[in-house]
Design an enzyme around this catalytic site. Structure first.
Site, PDB file in Angstrom:
ATOM      1  N   CYS A 109       0.835  -1.204   0.000  1.00 29.90           N
ATOM      2  CA  CYS A 109       0.000   0.000   0.000  1.00 29.90           C
ATOM      3  C   CYS A 109       0.872   1.257   0.000  1.00 29.90           C
ATOM      4  O   CYS A 109       1.536   1.543  -0.976  1.00 29.90           O
ATOM      5  CB  CYS A 109      -0.997  -0.033   1.156  1.00 29.90           C
ATOM      6  SG  CYS A 109      -2.333   1.169   0.958  1.00 29.90           S
ATOM      7  N   HIS A 212      -3.771  -5.185   0.750  1.00 30.50           N
ATOM      8  CA  HIS A 212      -3.240  -5.506   2.079  1.00 30.50           C
ATOM      9  C   HIS A 212      -3.235  -7.013   2.339  1.00 30.50           C
ATOM     10  O   HIS A 212      -4.081  -7.531   3.068  1.00 30.50           O
ATOM     11  CB  HIS A 212      -4.050  -4.779   3.166  1.00 30.50           C
ATOM     12  CG  HIS A 212      -3.675  -3.341   3.302  1.00 30.50           C
ATOM     13  ND1 HIS A 212      -2.673  -2.907   4.142  1.00 30.50           N
ATOM     14  CD2 HIS A 212      -4.133  -2.243   2.670  1.00 30.50           C
ATOM     15  CE1 HIS A 212      -2.534  -1.594   4.027  1.00 30.50           C
ATOM     16  NE2 HIS A 212      -3.423  -1.164   3.142  1.00 30.50           N
ATOM     17  N   GLU A 214      -1.410  -8.747   4.233  1.00 30.33           N
ATOM     18  CA  GLU A 214      -1.191  -9.135   5.650  1.00 30.33           C
ATOM     19  C   GLU A 214      -2.519  -9.401   6.358  1.00 30.33           C
ATOM     20  O   GLU A 214      -2.562 -10.138   7.336  1.00 30.33           O
ATOM     21  CB  GLU A 214      -0.352  -8.068   6.382  1.00 30.33           C
ATOM     22  CG  GLU A 214      -1.103  -6.817   6.844  1.00 30.33           C
ATOM     23  CD  GLU A 214      -1.374  -5.817   5.712  1.00 30.33           C
ATOM     24  OE1 GLU A 214      -1.030  -6.109   4.542  1.00 30.33           O
ATOM     25  OE2 GLU A 214      -1.948  -4.746   6.014  1.00 30.33           O
TER      26      GLU A 214
END
Ligand code: MN
Length: 237
Positions: A109, A212, A214
């Site tokens: 990001c 994202h 994660e």
């Protein structure tokens, strides 16, 4: 010895004054991929980045606030209201040191935008006003692990090698994006409206995505290779 992956933890005075913070999913994703996250406190001057030379085997540049437009030669547009120049300068220094030492770098990001801004690329400061498109890139942050828009990967790219050829959907919460990749980089992932969703350098030692992962790895194994690659390249040094 598990590879040590640097992960910047920044102050965010608007959210929690006087604390350095990092979202836990980044830490968990690095551990799960076989690496040991090393939290790098940012702020206090970019020279502090030097103290981490020699400690790190790889670098993860996480999400966060907008990169200060003046650092890539632009005035901030009205929609760019929250920046952290100390963090920008420290992360740019960490990136420069990582490249100097040939450490692998994975940007997420803001991390993707930071790599572009630091190395001579250009950004859209605000997608809705500068590049109105057909895709919602700013989903509600309370549903961080929700897959929303589609992403197309460049055939033969490192990102395709990691994520596979099946149709891909990702989460999305950004109002900026890379407009022009820096020299030596190619955009290798796009949303349906053409917005850049991923980029990589020639040998794939520096790569980045706009979504994202994660937040997704725990539920969806497909995104895990993005972190495994960073740890493997870090361990192979
Ligand atoms: Mn998006």
């Amino acid at each position: 010895m598990r590879p040590r992956i640097g992960l910047a933890a920044a102050e965010n005075p608007a959210l929690l004054p006087g604390k350095h913070i990092i979202n836990t999913p980044y830490i968990d994703a690095i551990f799960a991929a076989g690496g040991t996250p090393v939290l790098v406190p940012v702020g206090g001057g970019p020279e502090r980045a030097r103290d981490y030379t020699g400690i790190l085997d790889g670098l993860l540049l996480p999400g966060g606030e907008d990169v200060t437009p003046n650092l890539y030669g632009e005035e901030p547009r009205p929609q760019v209201t929250y920046m952290n120049e100390d963090r920008d300068r420290m992360e740019m220094e960490l990136l420069a040191l990582a490249l100097e030492r040939r450490l692998p770098v994975f940007g997420i990001c803001r991390g993707m935008q930071l790599v572009a801004a630091a190395l001579g690329g250009a950004l859209y400061q605000d997608l809705p006003t500068q590049r109105p498109g057909s895709v919602a890139h700013s989903q509600d942050r309370s549903i961080r692990a929700q897959l929303t828009h589609r992403v197309t990967l460049a055939p033969g790219s490192v990102l395709e090698e990691l994520l596979g050829k099946e149709p891909l959907r990702v989460n999305s919460y950004h109002h900026q994006a890379v407009k022009t990749p820096p020299p030596g980089f190619q955009i290798t992932a796009w949303a349906a409206d053409g917005v850049a969703e991923g980029m990589e350098n020639q040998d794939g030692s520096v790569y980045a995505v706009q979504w994202h992962p994660e937040e997704l790895v725990e539920r969806c194994g497909r995104f895990r290779p993005l972190f495994r690659r960073l740890v493997e390249l870090a361990g192979a040094r």
